[in-house]
Design a protein around this motif. Structure first.
Motif, PDB file in Angstrom:
ATOM      1  N   LYS A  18       1.009  -0.820  -0.055  1.00  0.00           N
ATOM      2  CA  LYS A  18      -0.230  -0.089  -0.038  1.00  0.00           C
ATOM      3  C   LYS A  18       1.064   1.055  -0.002  1.00  0.00           C
ATOM      4  O   LYS A  18      -0.128   2.001  -1.269  1.00  0.00           O
ATOM      5  CB  LYS A  18      -1.608  -0.140   1.065  1.00  0.00           C
TER       6      LYS A  18
ATOM      7  N   LEU B 240      -3.227   4.158   4.044  1.00  0.00           N
ATOM      8  CA  LEU B 240      -4.047   3.072   3.600  1.00  0.00           C
ATOM      9  C   LEU B 240      -5.312   3.657   3.516  1.00  0.00           C
ATOM     10  O   LEU B 240      -5.739   3.387   2.132  1.00  0.00           O
ATOM     11  CB  LEU B 240      -4.418   2.155   5.014  1.00  0.00           C
TER      12      LEU B 240
ATOM     13  N   TYR C 289      -3.124  -3.214  -4.559  1.00  0.00           N
ATOM     14  CA  TYR C 289      -2.542  -2.784  -3.711  1.00  0.00           C
ATOM     15  C   TYR C 289      -2.046  -4.208  -3.320  1.00  0.00           C
ATOM     16  O   TYR C 289      -3.317  -5.235  -3.348  1.00  0.00           O
ATOM     17  CB  TYR C 289      -1.664  -2.507  -3.026  1.00  0.00           C
TER      18      TYR C 289
ATOM     19  N   ASP D  78      -2.263  -6.582  -0.637  1.00  0.00           N
ATOM     20  CA  ASP D  78      -2.785  -7.159   0.749  1.00  0.00           C
ATOM     21  C   ASP D  78      -1.836  -8.170   1.648  1.00  0.00           C
ATOM     22  O   ASP D  78      -2.278  -8.971   2.998  1.00  0.00           O
ATOM     23  CB  ASP D  78      -4.294  -6.761   1.232  1.00  0.00           C
TER      24      ASP D  78
ATOM     25  N   ARG E 107      -2.236 -12.955   5.015  1.00  0.00           N
ATOM     26  CA  ARG E 107      -2.967 -11.558   4.914  1.00  0.00           C
ATOM     27  C   ARG E 107      -2.936 -10.574   5.624  1.00  0.00           C
ATOM     28  O   ARG E 107      -2.800 -11.308   6.790  1.00  0.00           O
ATOM     29  CB  ARG E 107      -4.119 -12.270   4.735  1.00  0.00           C
TER      30      ARG E 107
END
Ligand code: AMP
Ligand code: FES
Ligand code: ZN
Ligand code: ZN
Length: 323
Positions: A60, A218, A228, A230, A322
């Motif tokens: 990000k 973010l 992006y 993640d 994640r």
């Protein structure tokens, strides 16, 4: 009650607590871009820069940096060249490179993709495998950091860029600095700055997101709908002093909005007075790049890894988490 944007009355997207503003998506994106522009101007990040290497991992921060910087770079006559490195960390690298390439294409930025394995004969999965086997003195992330810094600098030199931009944000810089100080590595304090001027063949480094937090960054990528990656790199330790510092600083920020930025600015003032200097640089005997040792850390790692590749027996590919 539906919250409304303080500027246009549309549905609110977020509240910027330290400036007491409620903003819609569009006005939040503009607010963020203005903050990046102010950082560039205040710290003269574009001074003597005609061609800038923008390093985008696909995460990000660097994606946000590219989108926020592009229109302003254009106005300032700074030409952008993108760089993304495929570090060879399984699924994580594949998704990261895809996100970075998408960001370059959306912004119409010419880019280079460096495949670590194809270019230098080893990848980060091989480093990770050998860190344990060979009981190497540092963690995987530390070797990865020197690989990235080396390639950023090399590509910038080869493509005649005057500076390298990375997406380090306020949380990264504060937590890195406090961790370095806690471990007595005072000379690393200079990396706190939004700009480190280049010396010799070490190209100038700029950090346009230096005054923006993780959360603000973010929110920006969400506000503009940019893609992006993640996923967190599988080699990032679950717990670390740096992560704890970010969590604690964020708790304080929540209670006292503006705390992180105030702390950052004060640390910069202290740093200016402290005259922290880095050690002398020599040229690496193998590659000729600036180094603090006879053979640079990249060349040492490369020799060790390429020797080991022939002997590779097991596959220890890990799955990305994640975030
Ligand atoms: P990190 O060291 O992962 O915290 O990343 C810091 C900054 O380095 C990012 O914001 C990017 O600007 C840059 N960067 C990290 N990884 C890559 C990569 N694989 N390719 C290009 N730039 C990268
Ligand atoms: Fe480098 Fe994770 S991105 S070790
Ligand atoms: Zn609005
Ligand atoms: Zn070298």
């Amino acid at each position: 009650m539906v919250l409304r944007c303080s500027l246009c009355g549309s549905r609110a997207f977020t509240r910027v607590r330290y400036s007491r503003l409620t903003l819609c998506r569009r006005h939040y994106a503009e607010f963020f871009e203005r903050r990046v522009k102010n950082t560039v101007e205040r710290y003269r990040l574009f001074k003597n820069v005609k061609r800038l290497l923008v390093c985008v991992s696909g995460g990000k921060d660097s994606v946000a940096m590219l989108y926020a910087l592009k229109p302003y770079a254009e106005k300032s006559n700074v030409e952008l060249l993108g760089l993304t490195i495929d570090l060879g960390i399984g699924e994580y690298s594949k998704c990261s490179v895809e996100a970075a390439v998408e960001a370059f294409k959306n912004n119409d930025v010419e880019y280079m993709l460096v495949d670590l394995s194809a270019e230098y004969g080893f990848d980060l999965d091989t480093v990770a495998e050998n860190v344990e086997k060979l009981r190497m003195p540092k963690g995987v992330c530390s070797y990865c950091g020197s690989v990235k810094r080396y390639i950023f600098n090399k590509v910038a030199l080869d493509s005649e860029c005057d500076a390298v931009a990375t997406g380090h944000n306020l949380d990264d810089l504060l937590s890195f600095t406090l961790t370095s100080m806690a471990s007595g590595q005072v000379d690393l304090l200079i990396k706190l700055q939004p700009k480190n001027r280049g010396v010799d063949r070490l190209v100038t480094r700029i950090r346009p997101l230096a005054t923006l937090t993780n959360r603000e960054t973010l929110l920006y990528v969400m506000s503009i709908g940019a893609s992006y990656v993640d996923l967190e790199c599988p080699y990032t330790p679950e717990r670390s002093m740096q992560k704890t510092i970010v969590e604690k600083l964020s708790e304080i920020e929540h209670k006292y909005p503006g705390f992180k930025l105030a702390l950052y600015k004060s640390l910069l003032r202290v740093l200016r007075k402290a005259e922290v200097k880095t050690g002398p640089l020599v040229h690496c005997e193998k590659c000729g790049m600036p180094s603090s040792t006879r053979i640079c850390s990249f060349c040492r790692l490369k020799s060790l890894m390429t020797e080991r590749i022939g002997e590779k027996t097991t596959e220890t590919r890990v799955t990305a988490r994640r975030v």
